[in-house]
Design an enzyme around this catalytic site. Structure first.
Site, mmCIF file in Angstrom:
data_model
loop_
_atom_site.group_PDB
_atom_site.id
_atom_site.type_symbol
_atom_site.label_atom_id
_atom_site.label_comp_id
_atom_site.label_asym_id
_atom_site.label_seq_id
_atom_site.Cartn_x
_atom_site.Cartn_y
_atom_site.Cartn_z
ATOM 1 N N GLU A 193 16.914 -4.207 -2.998
ATOM 2 C CA GLU A 193 16.706 -4.855 -4.276
ATOM 3 C C GLU A 193 17.820 -4.563 -5.264
ATOM 4 O O GLU A 193 18.084 -5.325 -6.173
ATOM 5 C CB GLU A 193 15.373 -4.408 -4.881
ATOM 6 C CG GLU A 193 14.221 -5.248 -4.433
ATOM 7 C CD GLU A 193 14.477 -6.736 -4.653
ATOM 8 O OE1 GLU A 193 14.706 -7.425 -3.646
ATOM 9 O OE2 GLU A 193 14.468 -7.194 -5.802
ATOM 10 N N GLU B 54 10.592 8.789 -16.897
ATOM 11 C CA GLU B 54 10.941 10.204 -16.776
ATOM 12 C C GLU B 54 11.588 10.462 -15.414
ATOM 13 O O GLU B 54 12.610 11.152 -15.320
ATOM 14 C CB GLU B 54 9.687 11.082 -16.950
ATOM 15 C CG GLU B 54 9.165 11.150 -18.397
ATOM 16 C CD GLU B 54 8.346 9.933 -18.815
ATOM 17 O OE1 GLU B 54 8.003 9.102 -17.936
ATOM 18 O OE2 GLU B 54 8.052 9.791 -20.021
ATOM 19 N N GLY C 94 0.820 -1.209 0.000
ATOM 20 C CA GLY C 94 0.000 0.000 0.000
ATOM 21 C C GLY C 94 0.851 1.255 0.000
ATOM 22 O O GLY C 94 1.090 1.856 1.050
ATOM 23 N N TYR C 95 1.327 1.636 -1.164
ATOM 24 C CA TYR C 95 2.162 2.846 -1.277
ATOM 25 C C TYR C 95 1.401 3.966 -1.996
ATOM 26 O O TYR C 95 1.073 4.981 -1.427
ATOM 27 C CB TYR C 95 3.451 2.530 -2.039
ATOM 28 C CG TYR C 95 4.588 1.938 -1.217
ATOM 29 C CD1 TYR C 95 4.356 1.263 -0.019
ATOM 30 C CD2 TYR C 95 5.907 2.054 -1.650
ATOM 31 C CE1 TYR C 95 5.415 0.721 0.719
ATOM 32 C CE2 TYR C 95 6.964 1.522 -0.916
ATOM 33 C CZ TYR C 95 6.716 0.850 0.258
ATOM 34 O OH TYR C 95 7.759 0.328 0.964
ATOM 35 N N SER C 96 1.158 3.736 -3.304
ATOM 36 C CA SER C 96 0.577 4.806 -4.131
ATOM 37 C C SER C 96 -0.816 5.199 -3.682
ATOM 38 O O SER C 96 -1.557 4.397 -3.115
ATOM 39 C CB SER C 96 0.477 4.338 -5.585
ATOM 40 O OG SER C 96 1.737 4.262 -6.170
#
Lengths: 381, 398, 381, 398
Positions: free
Chosen positions: D246, D385, D129-131
């Site tokens: 990672e 980007e 649950g990040y974004s």
């Protein structure tokens, strides 16, 4: 699995980097452009003293027995300095052809002299009608009573005018006049019937186009025993492409460094060029492509002694990919230098041209992607 | 909608074709083909200007009262297309297409009477003094100063990238006559005789080895105030007018098509080992040809709008960008077509008047220099980066 | 030389734009995706009333005698609304094949009914093994006592399941069993031996794969007099590609408009996305490519009646170039919409998929650049 | 320098190969091949996790005291390469590779004892649950709030793009526990039981038609304070650690090579009309293969540096960008290979358990959805980007 340099390799790299940085300055380069020889014999002597000319030659023939990795380290350093000494022609290609094809007597006669800097070679193989097809040679060698007679035309003979001997490829005419096996001949400079049209080479050094009209050679001018030279030519050219790839990486790295510096320093609309996001991203792409090119040059060197298909796939893959990266890096370096980039005022132009020459030598990206696809059984070449 | 020209226009096309056929000499044609630059040397370019002037075609874009031929947009298209097809030299665009229209629009009657006929006849050869070291795309930051002293300006400073300054007898320049609040204010547009004492010129070789551009130094150069065009401090406006004037009037597709044809012919010939048999080269030729088709349609849409009195609008501002990219693609194709012969550098110039036999066939000589010099297409006249900034702002409203 | 629209053309465009904007809303589209027919017969009727189905049909056959420009105006509007009615299959391709090949009796029987909206057609031509080679057809037609027997498999039959009749291409088997001329057959829906595997089509509408097993047809099922149908197929497909190109332009323009809107509105790191120079430049490139695509679609339409080589060069050039532009525009529209772009939450995904379908139909960019090169005498196809 | 592995490493390779051969079922293999997503459905992925756990290979990157296998970097390379070659399912990376290391690094002893075994065994299935809507690449602007109330946090807000939230029984989430001066401060890292009252999940279909991601709503969701990992307000640091952990440990080249091989095999088959005979497709395959070669060498350089205890440095930050671009190139090639069969949409899922015969051959089904879903590679996890922004700043020092 270890891709870190050995201590010897690290020392070689450091000494090459140091020597190149000290010797091949911008001033040196501007002088060398006008040198009819294309390089400095004094520096060539220093190369010999440093052991570089002996590097890939077998110990039995007065060399150091180094491999493609060591050659790559030197070539990358040479790229940074836009070195125009005939190292590729004499050592990477010439000595290797002699080592691959020559009789023991020829090796003993030639290789030690290359190692000590006393002999320079050139390789005359390409012909205009062949474009980049290594197997297509229309130059003929006809057996005569006491030797050979060569006829034909060669293009893009690197460092030809300064070479003591030129290795010329020709098809041996059969008895019925039909063309047969490919062979290599040692042709001393100044042999009658040899006409050189010497030129300054794009990005430094010299080259020439060559006409051979009834060039008479002794019997022992034939390199080796007369077995088909194509496999040896392919081996040597694959390794030469790996070496050129490493040189290109050195050139690209220099262009990246120079362009980073320039965009930080140069101000427009009151702020450095590097404050523009578009330019920042472009430079990120340039850095990424330099890194990819570095990986491919290394890969081609590591595969230089693999079985022919694997070796050629690696070499063509590297030539194609590095060529694509080189084009992008070179064009962006010029673009980001703006008007100054499209002049001969800065070194940038010379580096750009040397990369353009790299891309052309032995065929460009499309040619080598096609060769790669053919070697992979995907298309018929 | 219709792509064909009218009978009158076809007749005009024939007239142009005929006149070119009778007045373009083989020497001019060969010199043009062997010039790896968009600028013909003056001996060639001015000879062609005189031929055009003789016919009354010396300045296609000028109003008829100043010697223009009073052509419709379609006629100008046809004229330029025929010139491209025939491979005529380039005339002094800095005179005919740049300073001429500014003098017509903003010059005094005296300036018009003096300068315009000399441009038409080819008597004057102009160069443009805009860029300065350090100003680049940010032109308005220019620093060359013109200080009023009696009836003269005294000019000090330097201009750079001055095309053919070493050939020109006149320069039009933007100079700073005042420190305005905005950089753009306080710039004036001045006409300078290149023989005025205090002017020196330093050649700058292009990456392709050509002497096209220069740096010009001004050291207490006295220029009569009468040589100022229009009002003092309004030079920026006139400079911008010059750009607008050009908008939509140039056609690039015809020249690009010819350039591609030249490369295609080389690729089909033994001189390149029949490069066209390389499927990559054949496909890329089609790719570039189709790009030229698209450009031509865009140019025709602009032309069509102009013909019917409409404003071509945003489209025309996209053209410069595409033209520069396609030009570079064509020159790159050339490099790939000639293969290893591209390694040979011929430093002497001009190629059409060498004192020795070149190392490679003559027709290959301009190919690499054209590619190298062509890197400038996306830099000069507002870099592609600047063009995209402008499109985003002016066309897309971002 | 006049590339401005006539008054009639301007009216057509305006009415098409208006009708599409009012009818083909986002809600309509979401419903249509689940429609087993793939389109709305009620709307089809309105198309007929508006005269659109009669547009390119000759006046002698109940049509309006319009040309490729008018078709292009409609198709561009259809693109903006992602219209999924079988206009391409029935009118642009089906009616045109009948007009090009049919006997006068067939034209009289079929074309007026298309114009009035009473008949829909599909074209079953492509086969898996042929990929995009229009000339390769393995389906066979064998002459029987009272007609024809067809056997084979077709793929990518647009709007096949909803069509009243399917025009099927087949090679007429010669007496000796060898395959001969290409011919077209009118096969009514539901003919025994016809198996349709219907599917929802990428980006809207339906398609099917088709098996023909001993499909028995009467003698007059043969379209026309039995002369080789390949030139007619090439003519009609070239024009269909021009029409699809115009549709793609409508789609691309919508993606550009939507993406401009989104990047101005969407804020990240405290400022709109459109404040990023990289995004501004990307959008400039998108706008440029939409404009180039527009030029090429127009060019293909203007050349729709030129001699075959010029027509095909224009059509293939347009298909190749618009395909390339479409891919860039579509991918950038999704990229700039960020995570929302890769869902089915927004319309953007549907437009993206329709452009992907466009690129695939009748062959992608590489195929058509190659066809263009072959037509230009540069390569052998 | 040497590309070959040692005898011990070769023996390990054989061991991995053997174990995969005996434990990977044909069903798992087929399901993986027919899944157009980087995430295997849990029935498949968890079956494979259990098989790995049985062998002690359930968490290759974890320290041995928590159940990791204590492999060298070369062994991890070999393991991942063999898994890719064999086409094994993906396990629950959000558990093994994401929350696991954070719990190991910053969790309490109790948290470690409770959660880690359940990850290893496949008992727990995690989502991330990040974004949030509106936060996107600017993750630190997240707004979901956790307010302290006794021994609980009360959570309100919403998370989006939550992969497999509809399968997961646990979520690790970044929530705002404080309004720091900088946005990054005041974020805490919390472990949430997905069965807690007040949590609802809304599916979001991907552009390829897959149900991978969700929006998750929190409506007065009470989570024990004991479920917070590490210190309050330090969540941003832990989240960053997760990314660093990672770095350099993943290898992508082996999977990409397999993906390309799948496409190449299709292209050589009648099912695509032998698409490989199209020279454009054959050349692009070589182009992509060479790109994978370059990536692999770069990954090996990182591996080699790690092996010898060096810092791989800047290179590893370039990898994500290239991997996403090459993945997209492979999926695009797939679309071109299958040609017109790509027009057929199959809305049902999963492809390996359809109730009907699809309109096109089964092996073609995932190709277009893979391309479509693959557009996310350059968006999720920091868009390309953003990656270039980071490279310019962190690698090039701009």
């Amino acid at each position: 699995m270890d891709l870190t340099l050995s201590d010897e390799q690290r020392l070689l790299r450091e000494s090459a980097d140091r020597f190149v940085a000290e010797t091949f300055t911008s001033e040196h380069r501007k002088k060398a452009v006008n040198d009819p020889l294309g390089y400095s014999p004094a520096i060539w002597k220093q190369f010999a003293e440093l052991g570089w000319l002996a590097l890939p030659i077998a110990e039995a023939h007065g060399g150091l027995g180094g491999g493609a990795i060591e050659i790559g380290l030197l070539m990358e350093a040479f790229g940074r300095g836009l070195v125009s000494e005939p190292f590729l022609s004499t050592v990477v290609i010439g000595a290797a052809l002699v080592a691959e094809c020559g009789t023991e007597a020829q090796k003993q006669a030639i290789l030690p002299r290359i190692a000590e800097g006393a002999l320079t070679l050139a390789f005359a193989h390409s012909e205009r009608a062949a474009r980049f097809d290594l197997a297509r040679v229309d130059t003929t060698a006809t057996k005569t009573a006491d030797g050979w007679r060569l006829n034909g035309s060669k293009v893009a003979v690197l460092d030809g005018a300064a070479a003591n001997q030129i290795i010329v490829s020709a098809r041996i005419a059969n008895a019925n006049g039909a063309s047969g096996k490919l062979a290599l001949f040692l042709v001393p400079a100044g042999t009658p019937g040899l006409t050189l049209r010497d030129y300054a080479r794009l990005g430094g050094g010299r080259g020439c186009n060559l006409d051979l009209r009834d060039v008479q050679l002794p019997a022992d001018a034939l390199l080796g025993d007369g077995s088909d030279a194509l496999p040896a030519i392919e081996t040597v050219v694959d390794r030469a492409m790996a070496a050129l790839g490493a040189e290109a990486v050195g050139i690209m790295q220099t262009l990246l460094d120079t362009t980073l510096e320039y965009t930080k320093m140069r101000k427009q609309f009151g702020r450095p060029l590097s404050a523009n996001q578009v330019i920042r991203h472009r430079l990120a792409d340039v850095a990424m492509q330099v890194d990819e090119a570095r990986s491919m040059a290394l890969r081609a060197a590591l595969m230089a002694n693999a079985e022919p298909v694997a070796r050629s796939r690696a070499a063509s893959g590297a030539k194609a990919k590095i060529g694509k990266c080189a084009r992008f890096v070179a064009e962006q370096a010029v673009q980001l230098h703006g008007a100054m980039g499209v002049t001969e005022e800065l070194d940038i132009g010379a580096y750009f041209k040397r990369l353009l020459a790299f891309d052309t030598l032995f065929g460009g990206s499309a040619h080598h992607y096609r060769r790669h696809a053919a070697l992979s059984g995907r298309v018929h070449a | 909608m219709d792509l064909t020209f009218s009978a009158e226009e076809r007749a005009f096309e024939q007239e142009v074709r005929d006149y070119i056929a009778e007045s373009l000499t083989p020497e001019m044609k060969r010199a043009t083909a062997l010039t790896p630059s968009v600028f013909s040397d003056p001996d060639i370019g001015m000879a062609w200007q005189r031929a055009l002037h003789k016919k009354g075609w010396g300045a296609p874009g000028w109003p008829v009262e100043h010697g223009g031929p009073d052509w419709t947009p379609a006629q100008r298209w046809i004229f330029e297309a025929e010139c491209a097809r025939a491979g005529v030299p380039n005339v002094n665009v800095m005179g005919v297409k740049m300073v001429g229209p500014v003098i017509i629009g903003f010059g005094s009657r005296e300036q018009q009477n003096f300068y315009l006929p000399r441009i038409l006849s080819g008597e004057d050869y102009w160069c443009q003094g805009y860029s300065e070291p350090g100003s680049g795309s940010d032109l308005a930051s220019l620093k060359t100063r013109a200080v009023r002293d009696g009836d003269d300006y005294v000019i000090n400073g330097t201009k750079i990238w001055t095309t053919h300054a070493h050939h020109a007898n006149r320069m039009f320049a933007l100079v700073r006559t005042n420190e305005g609040e905005r950089q753009q204010d306080g710039i004036s547009f001045i006409l300078i005789d290149m023989k005025t004492p205090g002017i020196t010129t330093r050649p700058i070789l292009t990456i392709g080895g050509d002497h096209e551009v220069n740096q010009v130094f001004f050291d207490d150069v006295r220029v009569p105030v009468a040589n100022r065009v229009g009002e003092e401090g309004k030079g920026w406006t006139y400079g911008k007018y010059l750009l607008e004037f050009e908008r939509g009037s140039g056609i690039a597709s015809a020249k690009l098509r010819e350039a591609l044809k030249t490369i295609t012919d080389l690729a089909g010939s033994e001189v390149t080992g029949r490069a066209i048999e390389d499927p990559d080269i054949a496909m890329r030729m089609s790719e570039v040809e189709v790009d030229i088709d698209a450009l031509e349609m865009t140019e025709l849409r602009v032309l069509s709008a102009l013909q019917t009195g409409q404003n071509p609008g945003a489209v025309s501002s996209l053209i410069k960008l595409r033209v520069s990219e396609i030009r570079q693609a064509v020159t790159r194709l050339g490099v790939d077509v000639i293969g290893q012969d591209g390694l040979a550098v011929e430093p002497a110039r001009p190629f059409y008047r060498l004192n020795h036999e070149p190392a490679i066939p003559e027709e290959l000589l301009p190919v690499v220099p054209e590619y190298l010099n062509g890197r400038a297409y996306t830099i000069f006249g507002g870099s592609s980066e600047i063009q995209r900034d402008i499109i985003a702002k002016m066309v897309l409203g971002l």
